[in-house]
Design a protein around this motif. Structure first.
Motif, PDB file in Angstrom:
ATOM      1  N   LEU A  42      30.311   3.704 -33.534  1.00  0.00           N
ATOM      2  CA  LEU A  42      31.583   3.599 -32.224  1.00  0.00           C
ATOM      3  C   LEU A  42      32.119   4.862 -31.919  1.00  0.00           C
ATOM      4  CD1 LEU A  42      33.195   0.323 -33.773  1.00  0.00           C
ATOM      5  CD2 LEU A  42      31.913   0.645 -31.531  1.00  0.00           C
ATOM      6  N   ALA A  43      32.123   5.806 -33.057  1.00  0.00           N
ATOM      7  CA  ALA A  43      33.079   7.037 -32.769  1.00  0.00           C
ATOM      8  C   ALA A  43      32.482   8.327 -33.520  1.00  0.00           C
ATOM      9  CB  ALA A  43      34.561   6.905 -33.443  1.00  0.00           C
ATOM     10  N   GLY A  44      31.098   8.176 -33.701  1.00  0.00           N
ATOM     11  CA  GLY A  44      30.432   9.242 -34.481  1.00  0.00           C
ATOM     12  C   GLY A  44      31.009   9.626 -35.751  1.00  0.00           C
ATOM     13  N   GLU A  45      30.787  10.974 -35.998  1.00  0.00           N
ATOM     14  CA  GLU A  45      31.535  11.439 -37.232  1.00  0.00           C
ATOM     15  C   GLU A  45      32.848  10.971 -37.698  1.00  0.00           C
ATOM     16  OE1 GLU A  45      31.051  12.690 -41.216  1.00  0.00           O
ATOM     17  OE2 GLU A  45      29.167  12.370 -39.416  1.00  0.00           O
ATOM     18  N   PRO A  46      33.603  11.109 -36.719  1.00  0.00           N
ATOM     19  CA  PRO A  46      35.156  10.666 -37.121  1.00  0.00           C
ATOM     20  C   PRO A  46      35.204   9.575 -37.460  1.00  0.00           C
ATOM     21  CG  PRO A  46      35.192  11.846 -35.288  1.00  0.00           C
ATOM     22  CD  PRO A  46      33.870  11.880 -35.496  1.00  0.00           C
ATOM     23  N   GLY A  47      34.368   8.280 -36.747  1.00  0.00           N
ATOM     24  CA  GLY A  47      34.421   6.988 -37.141  1.00  0.00           C
ATOM     25  C   GLY A  47      33.668   6.750 -38.434  1.00  0.00           C
ATOM     26  N   GLY A  48      32.912   7.606 -38.988  1.00  0.00           N
ATOM     27  CA  GLY A  48      32.273   7.439 -40.258  1.00  0.00           C
ATOM     28  C   GLY A  48      33.301   7.801 -41.448  1.00  0.00           C
ATOM     29  N   ARG A  49      34.188   9.021 -41.119  1.00  0.00           N
ATOM     30  CA  ARG A  49      34.994   9.189 -42.086  1.00  0.00           C
ATOM     31  C   ARG A  49      36.255   8.226 -42.184  1.00  0.00           C
ATOM     32  NH1 ARG A  49      34.300  14.246 -39.492  1.00  0.00           N
ATOM     33  NH2 ARG A  49      36.030  13.997 -38.174  1.00  0.00           N
ATOM     34  N   ALA A  50      36.607   7.643 -40.786  1.00  0.00           N
ATOM     35  CA  ALA A  50      37.522   6.434 -40.864  1.00  0.00           C
ATOM     36  C   ALA A  50      37.048   5.194 -41.541  1.00  0.00           C
ATOM     37  CB  ALA A  50      37.783   5.987 -39.539  1.00  0.00           C
ATOM     38  N   ALA A  51      35.729   4.978 -41.477  1.00  0.00           N
ATOM     39  CA  ALA A  51      35.149   3.939 -42.162  1.00  0.00           C
ATOM     40  C   ALA A  51      35.297   4.110 -43.769  1.00  0.00           C
ATOM     41  CB  ALA A  51      33.873   3.487 -41.759  1.00  0.00           C
ATOM     42  N   GLU A  84      28.054  -3.587 -51.383  1.00  0.00           N
ATOM     43  CA  GLU A  84      27.205  -2.342 -51.088  1.00  0.00           C
ATOM     44  C   GLU A  84      26.994  -2.487 -49.376  1.00  0.00           C
ATOM     45  OE1 GLU A  84      23.381   0.278 -51.795  1.00  0.00           O
ATOM     46  OE2 GLU A  84      24.021  -1.241 -53.255  1.00  0.00           O
ATOM     47  N   ARG A  85      26.539  -3.688 -49.302  1.00  0.00           N
ATOM     48  CA  ARG A  85      26.167  -4.196 -47.815  1.00  0.00           C
ATOM     49  C   ARG A  85      27.223  -3.959 -46.728  1.00  0.00           C
ATOM     50  NH1 ARG A  85      23.217  -8.800 -49.672  1.00  0.00           N
ATOM     51  NH2 ARG A  85      25.243 -10.129 -49.027  1.00  0.00           N
ATOM     52  N   LEU A  86      28.664  -4.439 -47.091  1.00  0.00           N
ATOM     53  CA  LEU A  86      29.732  -4.281 -46.572  1.00  0.00           C
ATOM     54  C   LEU A  86      30.132  -3.044 -46.134  1.00  0.00           C
ATOM     55  CD1 LEU A  86      31.940  -5.917 -45.112  1.00  0.00           C
ATOM     56  CD2 LEU A  86      33.061  -6.225 -47.247  1.00  0.00           C
ATOM     57  N   THR A  87      29.916  -2.149 -47.378  1.00  0.00           N
ATOM     58  CA  THR A  87      30.279  -0.718 -47.172  1.00  0.00           C
ATOM     59  C   THR A  87      29.332  -0.054 -46.161  1.00  0.00           C
ATOM     60  OG1 THR A  87      31.127  -0.823 -49.316  1.00  0.00           O
ATOM     61  CG2 THR A  87      30.695   1.535 -48.289  1.00  0.00           C
ATOM     62  N   ARG A  88      28.162  -0.300 -46.215  1.00  0.00           N
ATOM     63  CA  ARG A  88      27.200   0.373 -45.489  1.00  0.00           C
ATOM     64  C   ARG A  88      27.084  -0.113 -44.021  1.00  0.00           C
ATOM     65  NH1 ARG A  88      23.103   3.141 -47.837  1.00  0.00           N
ATOM     66  NH2 ARG A  88      22.860   2.843 -50.155  1.00  0.00           N
ATOM     67  N   ARG A  89      27.440  -1.306 -43.832  1.00  0.00           N
ATOM     68  CA  ARG A  89      27.849  -2.033 -42.334  1.00  0.00           C
ATOM     69  C   ARG A  89      29.099  -1.287 -41.916  1.00  0.00           C
ATOM     70  NH1 ARG A  89      25.348  -8.039 -41.552  1.00  0.00           N
ATOM     71  NH2 ARG A  89      23.291  -7.501 -42.374  1.00  0.00           N
ATOM     72  N   LEU A  90      30.226  -1.396 -42.529  1.00  0.00           N
ATOM     73  CA  LEU A  90      31.341  -0.657 -41.731  1.00  0.00           C
ATOM     74  C   LEU A  90      30.950   0.616 -41.539  1.00  0.00           C
ATOM     75  CD1 LEU A  90      34.014  -2.333 -44.094  1.00  0.00           C
ATOM     76  CD2 LEU A  90      33.742  -2.570 -41.689  1.00  0.00           C
ATOM     77  N   HIS A  91      30.506   1.547 -42.440  1.00  0.00           N
ATOM     78  CA  HIS A  91      29.997   2.884 -42.307  1.00  0.00           C
ATOM     79  C   HIS A  91      29.198   3.198 -40.991  1.00  0.00           C
ATOM     80  CE1 HIS A  91      28.600   6.972 -43.112  1.00  0.00           C
ATOM     81  NE2 HIS A  91      29.701   7.291 -43.078  1.00  0.00           N
ATOM     82  N   ALA A  92      28.044   2.184 -40.880  1.00  0.00           N
ATOM     83  CA  ALA A  92      27.508   2.429 -39.625  1.00  0.00           C
ATOM     84  C   ALA A  92      27.927   2.027 -38.333  1.00  0.00           C
ATOM     85  CB  ALA A  92      26.033   1.347 -39.868  1.00  0.00           C
ATOM     86  N   ALA A  93      29.100   0.831 -38.520  1.00  0.00           N
ATOM     87  CA  ALA A  93      29.658   0.611 -37.262  1.00  0.00           C
ATOM     88  C   ALA A  93      30.625   1.664 -36.935  1.00  0.00           C
ATOM     89  CB  ALA A  93      30.535  -0.750 -37.462  1.00  0.00           C
ATOM     90  N   GLY A  94      31.344   2.399 -37.810  1.00  0.00           N
ATOM     91  CA  GLY A  94      31.843   3.361 -37.528  1.00  0.00           C
ATOM     92  C   GLY A  94      31.316   4.763 -36.870  1.00  0.00           C
ATOM     93  N   LEU A  95      30.328   4.941 -37.461  1.00  0.00           N
ATOM     94  CA  LEU A  95      29.497   6.028 -36.796  1.00  0.00           C
ATOM     95  C   LEU A  95      28.949   5.686 -35.268  1.00  0.00           C
ATOM     96  CD1 LEU A  95      26.928   7.230 -40.012  1.00  0.00           C
ATOM     97  CD2 LEU A  95      28.852   8.519 -38.886  1.00  0.00           C
TER      98      LEU A  95
END
Length: 57
Positions: A18-27, A5-16
């Motif tokens: 770096l690239a906003g909503e498209p980065g969150g979708r990519a993550a 869960e920590r890893l998922t949340r960190r990757l999602h936060a990093a995507g957001l």
């Protein structure tokens, strides 16, 4: 909180960050393919789980 869960949340936060909503979708795509899960952002202001708690004074 579990490691996955920590890893998922960190990757999602990093995507957001770096690239906003498209980065969150990519993550979400990456974490979904890895079997870690997805983070869904709720935009419903009436949602019981997501709405801000009322302040009482």
């Amino acid at each position: 909180m579990f490691f996955r869960e920590r890893l998922t949340r960190r990757l999602h936060a990093a995507g957001l960050r770096l690239a906003g909503e498209p980065g969150g979708r990519a993550a979400n795509t990456v974490t979904g393919l890895l079997g870690l899960g997805r983070i869904e952002l709720c935009t419903d202001p009436a949602c019981i789980d997501c709405a801000a708690a009322p302040t009482t004074r």
